[in-house]
Design a protein around this motif. Structure first.
Motif, PDB file in Angstrom:
ATOM      1  N   LYS A   3       0.721  -1.205   0.274  1.00 42.61           N
ATOM      2  CA  LYS A   3      -0.080   0.301  -0.027  1.00 42.61           C
ATOM      3  C   LYS A   3       0.721   1.501  -0.083  1.00 42.61           C
ATOM      4  CE  LYS A   3      -3.816  -2.869   2.361  1.00 42.61           C
ATOM      5  NZ  LYS A   3      -4.702  -2.670   3.698  1.00 42.61           N
ATOM      6  N   LEU A   4       1.078   2.040  -1.097  1.00 45.05           N
ATOM      7  CA  LEU A   4       1.412   3.065  -1.057  1.00 45.05           C
ATOM      8  C   LEU A   4       0.798   4.397  -1.077  1.00 45.05           C
ATOM      9  CD1 LEU A   4       4.420   2.474  -4.404  1.00 45.05           C
ATOM     10  CD2 LEU A   4       4.523   1.761  -1.118  1.00 45.05           C
ATOM     11  N   ARG A   5       1.260   5.466  -0.264  1.00 48.46           N
ATOM     12  CA  ARG A   5       1.055   6.824  -0.742  1.00 48.46           C
ATOM     13  C   ARG A   5       1.648   7.675  -1.384  1.00 48.46           C
ATOM     14  NH1 ARG A   5      -4.032   8.125   2.022  1.00 48.46           N
ATOM     15  NH2 ARG A   5      -4.674   6.398   3.506  1.00 48.46           N
ATOM     16  N   ASP A   6       2.753   7.823  -0.837  1.00 52.84           N
ATOM     17  CA  ASP A   6       4.040   8.513  -1.630  1.00 52.84           C
ATOM     18  C   ASP A   6       5.622   7.610  -1.684  1.00 52.84           C
ATOM     19  OD1 ASP A   6       3.529  11.353  -2.185  1.00 52.84           O
ATOM     20  OD2 ASP A   6       2.333  10.642   0.008  1.00 52.84           O
ATOM     21  N   GLY A   7       6.133   6.701  -2.588  1.00 55.88           N
ATOM     22  CA  GLY A   7       6.414   5.979  -2.789  1.00 55.88           C
ATOM     23  C   GLY A   7       6.662   5.426  -3.827  1.00 55.88           C
ATOM     24  N   ALA A   8       7.703   4.137  -3.720  1.00 55.81           N
ATOM     25  CA  ALA A   8       8.329   3.328  -5.234  1.00 55.81           C
ATOM     26  C   ALA A   8       8.360   2.226  -4.505  1.00 55.81           C
ATOM     27  CB  ALA A   8       9.499   4.551  -5.364  1.00 55.81           C
ATOM     28  N   VAL A   9       8.569   1.036  -5.654  1.00 58.43           N
ATOM     29  CA  VAL A   9       8.167  -0.557  -5.338  1.00 58.43           C
ATOM     30  C   VAL A   9       9.757  -0.229  -7.150  1.00 58.43           C
ATOM     31  CG1 VAL A   9       6.978  -2.781  -6.255  1.00 58.43           C
ATOM     32  CG2 VAL A   9       6.456  -0.268  -4.546  1.00 58.43           C
ATOM     33  N   ALA A  10      10.509  -1.528  -7.109  1.00 67.16           N
ATOM     34  CA  ALA A  10      11.468  -1.731  -8.039  1.00 67.16           C
ATOM     35  C   ALA A  10      11.524  -3.225  -8.112  1.00 67.16           C
ATOM     36  CB  ALA A  10      12.377  -1.428  -8.184  1.00 67.16           C
ATOM     37  N   THR A  11      11.325  -3.778  -8.818  1.00 72.29           N
ATOM     38  CA  THR A  11      11.313  -5.447  -9.004  1.00 72.29           C
ATOM     39  C   THR A  11      12.788  -5.469  -9.516  1.00 72.29           C
ATOM     40  OG1 THR A  11       9.098  -5.940  -8.547  1.00 72.29           O
ATOM     41  CG2 THR A  11      10.968  -7.913  -9.574  1.00 72.29           C
ATOM     42  N   SER A  12      13.850  -6.748  -9.319  1.00 76.28           N
ATOM     43  CA  SER A  12      14.808  -7.253 -10.712  1.00 76.28           C
ATOM     44  C   SER A  12      14.477  -8.328 -10.352  1.00 76.28           C
ATOM     45  CB  SER A  12      16.817  -7.131  -9.930  1.00 76.28           C
ATOM     46  OG  SER A  12      16.795  -5.187  -9.800  1.00 76.28           O
ATOM     47  N   GLY A  13      14.325  -9.784 -11.794  1.00 77.16           N
ATOM     48  CA  GLY A  13      14.188 -10.773 -10.858  1.00 77.16           C
ATOM     49  C   GLY A  13      14.594 -11.969 -12.380  1.00 77.16           C
ATOM     50  N   SER A  14      14.728 -12.862 -12.244  1.00 78.80           N
ATOM     51  CA  SER A  14      15.582 -13.758 -13.326  1.00 78.80           C
ATOM     52  C   SER A  14      13.562 -14.925 -13.908  1.00 78.80           C
ATOM     53  CB  SER A  14      16.582 -14.663 -13.180  1.00 78.80           C
ATOM     54  OG  SER A  14      15.792 -15.559 -11.696  1.00 78.80           O
ATOM     55  N   ASN A  15      12.569 -14.799 -13.646  1.00 74.59           N
ATOM     56  CA  ASN A  15      11.980 -15.875 -13.546  1.00 74.59           C
ATOM     57  C   ASN A  15      11.443 -15.770 -15.218  1.00 74.59           C
ATOM     58  OD1 ASN A  15      10.514 -13.048 -12.778  1.00 74.59           O
ATOM     59  ND2 ASN A  15       8.850 -13.282 -13.858  1.00 74.59           N
ATOM     60  N   GLU A  16      11.765 -14.809 -15.465  1.00 73.74           N
ATOM     61  CA  GLU A  16      11.353 -14.880 -17.028  1.00 73.74           C
ATOM     62  C   GLU A  16      12.945 -14.862 -18.546  1.00 73.74           C
ATOM     63  OE1 GLU A  16       8.500 -11.527 -18.627  1.00 73.74           O
ATOM     64  OE2 GLU A  16       6.992 -12.200 -16.905  1.00 73.74           O
TER      65      GLU A  16
ATOM     66  N   TYR B 260      20.455 -20.064 -14.202  1.00 75.93           N
ATOM     67  CA  TYR B 260      21.183 -18.950 -14.039  1.00 75.93           C
ATOM     68  C   TYR B 260      20.907 -17.895 -14.162  1.00 75.93           C
ATOM     69  CZ  TYR B 260      25.285 -22.423 -12.663  1.00 75.93           C
ATOM     70  OH  TYR B 260      26.153 -23.636 -12.512  1.00 75.93           O
ATOM     71  N   SER B 261      20.684 -16.501 -13.363  1.00 72.21           N
ATOM     72  CA  SER B 261      19.559 -15.255 -13.719  1.00 72.21           C
ATOM     73  C   SER B 261      20.210 -14.906 -14.938  1.00 72.21           C
ATOM     74  CB  SER B 261      19.530 -14.687 -12.380  1.00 72.21           C
ATOM     75  OG  SER B 261      19.103 -13.127 -12.360  1.00 72.21           O
ATOM     76  N   HIS B 262      19.675 -14.313 -15.590  1.00 71.48           N
ATOM     77  CA  HIS B 262      20.481 -13.422 -16.834  1.00 71.48           C
ATOM     78  C   HIS B 262      21.123 -11.683 -15.815  1.00 71.48           C
ATOM     79  CE1 HIS B 262      16.639 -11.090 -15.777  1.00 71.48           C
ATOM     80  NE2 HIS B 262      17.627  -9.819 -16.393  1.00 71.48           N
ATOM     81  N   ILE B 263      20.757 -11.655 -15.028  1.00 69.67           N
ATOM     82  CA  ILE B 263      21.498 -10.551 -13.733  1.00 69.67           C
ATOM     83  C   ILE B 263      23.341 -11.237 -13.843  1.00 69.67           C
ATOM     84  CG2 ILE B 263      21.139  -8.925 -12.085  1.00 69.67           C
ATOM     85  CD1 ILE B 263      18.376  -9.532 -12.377  1.00 69.67           C
ATOM     86  N   ILE B 264      24.149 -10.898 -14.507  1.00 65.33           N
ATOM     87  CA  ILE B 264      26.007 -10.747 -14.169  1.00 65.33           C
ATOM     88  C   ILE B 264      25.975 -10.396 -12.307  1.00 65.33           C
ATOM     89  CG2 ILE B 264      27.640 -11.014 -15.638  1.00 65.33           C
ATOM     90  CD1 ILE B 264      25.613 -13.163 -16.502  1.00 65.33           C
ATOM     91  N   ASN B 265      27.108 -11.130 -12.521  1.00 57.94           N
ATOM     92  CA  ASN B 265      27.510 -10.242 -10.964  1.00 57.94           C
ATOM     93  C   ASN B 265      29.012  -9.478 -11.797  1.00 57.94           C
ATOM     94  OD1 ASN B 265      29.846 -10.063  -9.240  1.00 57.94           O
ATOM     95  ND2 ASN B 265      29.249 -11.624  -8.245  1.00 57.94           N
ATOM     96  N   PRO B 266      29.005  -8.255 -12.013  1.00 59.14           N
ATOM     97  CA  PRO B 266      30.604  -7.529 -12.939  1.00 59.14           C
ATOM     98  C   PRO B 266      31.310  -7.697 -12.157  1.00 59.14           C
ATOM     99  CG  PRO B 266      28.460  -5.901 -12.016  1.00 59.14           C
ATOM    100  CD  PRO B 266      28.161  -6.962 -10.878  1.00 59.14           C
TER     101      PRO B 266
END
Length: 314
Positions: free
Chosen positions: A230-243, A253-259
């Motif tokens: 529940k948000l009034r003033d705020g933000a949400v961000a998602t990172s994932g490998s499910n797709e 193995y996720s598409h997000i790589i360790n630099p």
């Protein structure tokens, strides 16, 4: 992530009927992603005017920070890697300054120079075995935020090594969501959401004065939700490998790589972070995917205004 956006809209529409103010919606494709805009307004024509202004703002940002458009300042920085510093405007400089700060906070788990990573992993289902270890190790040879030199007096960015490349794929959409919200609030829009393919910034309330309800979908059961935020003033961000992931030897193995290593992140399927800034939440969600559950939780605890929902591969 797209499925999470659908859940979000369904929850919103259920509680938006029967009030003098109305919810207006618009959708565009920008920065290579679908942007959804939601406004609370009385007048449809005025809402359309606001939609055009916020669309223009996202376009302005893309023309500053895209590494794919050859005329942008970031593209010019990349084209001059190992050659000379490039003068950028203050907005781009400050965004880069924050990005380097994020790299320091995570000891390189977050790194905007990962744009130069050699692509040795395939996430289209065709990989049946791991790439050779030396190939993985060499894939990060042009990555390293330590070689990004900032000159605050002259407002320049210099990539020390030839072959280096920077890109804001990890925080750019979150930044755009924050800037879109900032613009609309400055114009007097009492409530709304700027949603950059799941990285979103919200303010105000729905017409019934209830907070915005953001559904976080279960990556293993897309039609079910893990939690409703529940948000009034705020933000949400998602990172994932499910797709987007590779499964080799029964391991995901996720598409997000360790630099730092060139290896994909493992252990977590998705991370959703909520807090005041979409840009910062974007940074945290990406970094936690790389760091893993234990170190990721340590990171988010350093920032009391932010909370994370971690979904493990299991």
């Amino acid at each position: 992530m797209k499925k999470a956006i659908v859940v979000f809209f369904l929850i919103m529409l259920e509680v938006s009927i029967g009030f003098s103010q109305q919810i207006f919606k618009e959708q565009t494709t920008q920065m290579g992603s679908v942007f959804g805009f939601v406004l609370v307004e009385n007048d449809a024509a005025q809402a359309q005017h606001y939609f055009q202004l916020v669309t223009n703002e996202i376009e302005r940002i893309e023309n500053l920070i895209s590494e794919w458009r050859p005329h942008t300042q970031i593209s010019q920085v990349n084209q001059n890697a190992g050659i000379r510093p490039v003068k950028v405007n203050r907005e781009v400089f400050e965004l880069m300054k924050r990005a380097i700060h994020y790299s320091v906070l995570t000891e390189g788990a977050f790194d905007v120079s990962i744009a130069a990573l050699d692509k040795v992993w395939l996430f289209d289902g065709s990989m049946e075995q791991l790439p050779p270890k030396d190939v993985i190790r060499n894939s990060v040879q042009h990555v390293g935020y330590q070689h990004i030199i900032l000159d605050s007096i002259n407002s320049t960015i210099f990539l020390e090594k030839k072959g280096m490349k920077i890109g804001f794929g990890s925080i750019g959409k979150g930044y755009a969501a924050d800037k879109g919200r900032e613009l609309l609030e400055s114009l007097g829009v009492v409530g709304g959401i700027v949603n950059a393919s799941g990285d979103l910034s919200a303010w105000g309330t729905q017409p019934d004065k209830q907070p915005w309800r953001i559904g976080v979908s279960n990556p293993f059961k897309p039609h079910k939700m893990i939690k409703v935020l529940k948000l009034r003033d705020g933000a949400v961000a998602t990172s994932g490998s499910n797709e987007k992931f590779a499964e080799i030897g029964g391991k995901r193995y996720s598409h997000i790589i360790n630099p730092k290593t060139g290896w994909p992140s493992v252990g977590l399927t998705s991370v959703t972070v909520s807090g005041p800034s979409a840009e910062f939440a974007n940074f945290l969600s990406t970094s936690i995917m790389v760091l893993g559950k234990k170190e990721g939780r340590k990171l988010v605890k350093k920032f009391p205004g932010y909370k994370a929902i971690l979904v493990e591969d299991k």
